[in-house]
Design an enzyme around this catalytic site. Sequence first.
Site, mmCIF file in Angstrom:
data_model
loop_
_atom_site.group_PDB
_atom_site.id
_atom_site.type_symbol
_atom_site.label_atom_id
_atom_site.label_comp_id
_atom_site.label_asym_id
_atom_site.label_seq_id
_atom_site.Cartn_x
_atom_site.Cartn_y
_atom_site.Cartn_z
ATOM 1 N N HIS A 250 39.845 40.802 38.576
ATOM 2 C CA HIS A 250 39.095 40.661 39.818
ATOM 3 C C HIS A 250 39.961 40.228 41.002
ATOM 4 C CE1 HIS A 250 35.351 41.321 37.748
ATOM 5 N NE2 HIS A 250 35.696 40.432 36.837
ATOM 6 N N ARG A 251 41.251 40.115 40.774
ATOM 7 C CA ARG A 251 42.086 39.624 41.887
ATOM 8 C C ARG A 251 42.200 40.663 42.998
ATOM 9 N NH1 ARG A 251 45.725 37.039 38.115
ATOM 10 N NH2 ARG A 251 45.355 34.796 38.221
ATOM 11 N N ALA A 252 42.116 41.933 42.653
ATOM 12 C CA ALA A 252 42.344 42.973 43.665
ATOM 13 C C ALA A 252 41.386 42.813 44.837
ATOM 14 C CB ALA A 252 42.199 44.356 43.037
#
Lengths: 315, 581
Positions: A250-252
């Site tokens: 989910h970092r993107a």
Amino acid sequence: MTIEILPYSRIVGQRPLLRALELCFVAPSIGGLLITGERGTAKSTTVRAFSRMAHGGALPVTLPINATDDRVLGGWDVDALMRGAPERQPGLLEQANGGLLYVDEVNLLDDHVVDIILDVASTGVLVVQREGLDLPDVPVSFTLVGTMNPEEGGLRPQLLDRFGMVVPVTAEHGAAERQEILLTVLRFERECARAAADGGSPWLEEGRARDRRLMDRLAAARDAWPGVEFPPAMAALCARVAEAFGAVGHRAEAVTARAAMALAALDGRREVTAADVAEAAPYALPHRRPDAAHGDGIGWTGEDARRLAALAAQA
Amino acid sequence: MTGAASERVGTALSCAAADDRLSGVLFLGMPPRTLVEVARRFADGFGPLVVLGAATTDDGLWTAVDATRDGLRIVPGRLAADRPAVAAVPDLARLSLAGRRAAVSALGADVAHVERHGLSVAWRPRTRWLAACARADAARLPPHLLDRFPLRIDAAGLADGARGVPIHRPPAGLPVPALPEDAAARAVELAGPDAGARTDLALARTARAIAALRGAGAATPADVDEAARLLGLLTGPGPGSGAAAGPADPVEPAGTADAAGDGPPRLVTEPAGAVIPATAEALDPAVTEPAPLAGASPGATGGTARARPDDGPGDAERLPLRAPLAPGRGRRDTRGPSIGTVRATDLHDLAIVPTLLAAARFQAVRCPGHHAARPPHPLHLAAADLRAHRRAARPPLMAVLLLDHTAGADWPDALAPYLHWMYTARAAVGLIEVGTGGDELRARLLTTRNLLDPRVADALDRPPGRATPLAHGLLLAERLLRRELPAADAVLLVATDGRGNVPLSASRTGRLVPPVSTQGVDDALAVAARIRRLPGVRSVVLDPGPRPQRFLTARLAEALGAELRSAGDPRDTGPAGEPEW
């Protein structure tokens, strides 16, 4: 001896790289930058020039590939020990606290040093328990900037993901640009010699003055960043883009959002637009696609740009 | 020949002396002993000389121990100094891993750093690196390392050694010559469209140095031409001959210029008289012809042959720049060379001197007055001081993949389960390609620590060529397996349709002499039979699927003693998508 670095504003080309460094400064929560590219593309020079500009003339805290554990984590001051005075010597991770930690040739680092960086970057805590030292809880926070030449191999996926953004760098191939680069480098060397002989160089001074003006803009954007509005529609766009490109984890979308806010702040605006998201996403996505984990290379193609533009147009 | 080589070497050294940014000079074809003699002459009056080789270590390069009455101090080492010095590398292909990494991090850099054993130093490197390398070994050098040597000089034929090499110094007090725009434009033109900034800069600085040596205030386009001839970027007559000079034409292996592109692979034949340049892989010294200089061709009119070893992917296995996997699985491997030290947890394979140095730092704390004690007494040693050798460990598993691009299969899909297994098993990978473009009569080998190397992905996507040197590919596999065994277990995966149409003799000599008949297949089976006799090798032949002459893969599998599998057969993969071994 003073080590001269080309003023940041004198760097020719490499606009995406310069932009990425500026975004990381405006929004440190982006979480750092990986610069990957072919040889001779001024990756290291650009990072040092930016650090000089952004951090009061200092070179960045640099973790070289010859570093031993005691210099990474911290240990004893050896000269003081020899005199019988046990004084602590902070390591590079601690020295970089609040600033920038630069790792040149990051893909050539020894595995155990990579493990140390991963550990500290993920927990935000430095634990130094070695050689009689016992420091169980030293909070550290730094912007990790790494450069690498992918010809020598990729990074482990866990380390790849620790870099908030990635920017692939290619050489300038146009004759005019190459000539400008050539003349700029040689001019810089000549002006450094003049400064050493005459006590100053108007050319260098003009570059530093431009750097100071740019820093004023960046500092203002950094102050404005927390107040930039991030509408729910833009959050939905970030999520759709991450899904469309198969981003792992989910970092993107989080990095895309922070970088988009930084773009708005740099532009003097109070709200993020779809265009900001479209400009930020190519920095946050390439190293989080499934292909990147298996060494298929990190890049952003024309087709990727068209797909992203289509998604942004629908927002 | 001797005089020309001596002139080139002397000019290169003179330019390096004139411009401290020309800090890396590589002499191709210079004997190691001659390089040391040349470096000694160059260093005379310039700065201290450091000779680097296969035994060079990080500690030897970056730190030194200064023994005083009050104890020991760690001080900057031979390379970590902001002063002119000369680093001599008699054989760049045999430089240790530490030496190669030192060159990559310090040579030509604006800033270098040492962070070791309490020492923290930053400086602007001013060391000149002079290195030599056999031309045949140049293709093994990592491009990242090669790029650090902007001056690459053809030094073959320097029969008189260093004695006759003229080294000139520029007139004292002369400012660095300027480089006008027309000279800069000429440098960019001669460097070529695919060159990067480093090549442009190397040309420009060399041209400036040439101008400085003749006492001029500015470099001219003629100086740039002379620099380009020195660097092997320009062929043709020198100034004054009246003939036009131009950029060197790249050499194309014979037979590729008329590639049809489509259709089934065709046997490659060459027109009479052409010579295909040999690759770095020495097959059999008894039958291999001497390799011509790349760029030499019949009818070439004088000038310097193109001397720059290829900056591209190359066919030979490249030396690594990364340290091998740290030994961390059970018993420490003590067979490889020592490449550093680690904190010891037992008394096995102790590194005595590093242990004593580690202990020395704490003597004043453990025993106040220790250093002034008379008579002196031994060091006070603690368990935490113990250091063991860190050895260049062999990977526990080696996966050798022979990939036949002419087999007409969708290999990336078919190989996916096997590649996934190689990744999760952290296998070192040897990738052998047959049937690609370029030198079509020979296979090419790549070895890498793991599957993440981007060159592996590039190889999987390469388009097919027209010939299939399967026998040569198996020969490379045999050599690689012999070298890695018995330190590692090995898996050999041969992805092919078995239609090897290039005999080994053609791969060795670079000439295909028809008729070929079944010689290519017979040679492949013979090599396969030898591989079968190697202990510790598990072999699999991956067949691309239904087609004519399918019996060839069955014969190959039998010769190898291998399991025959079919690409895409779900019976050969388990629930997790990994191959069922």
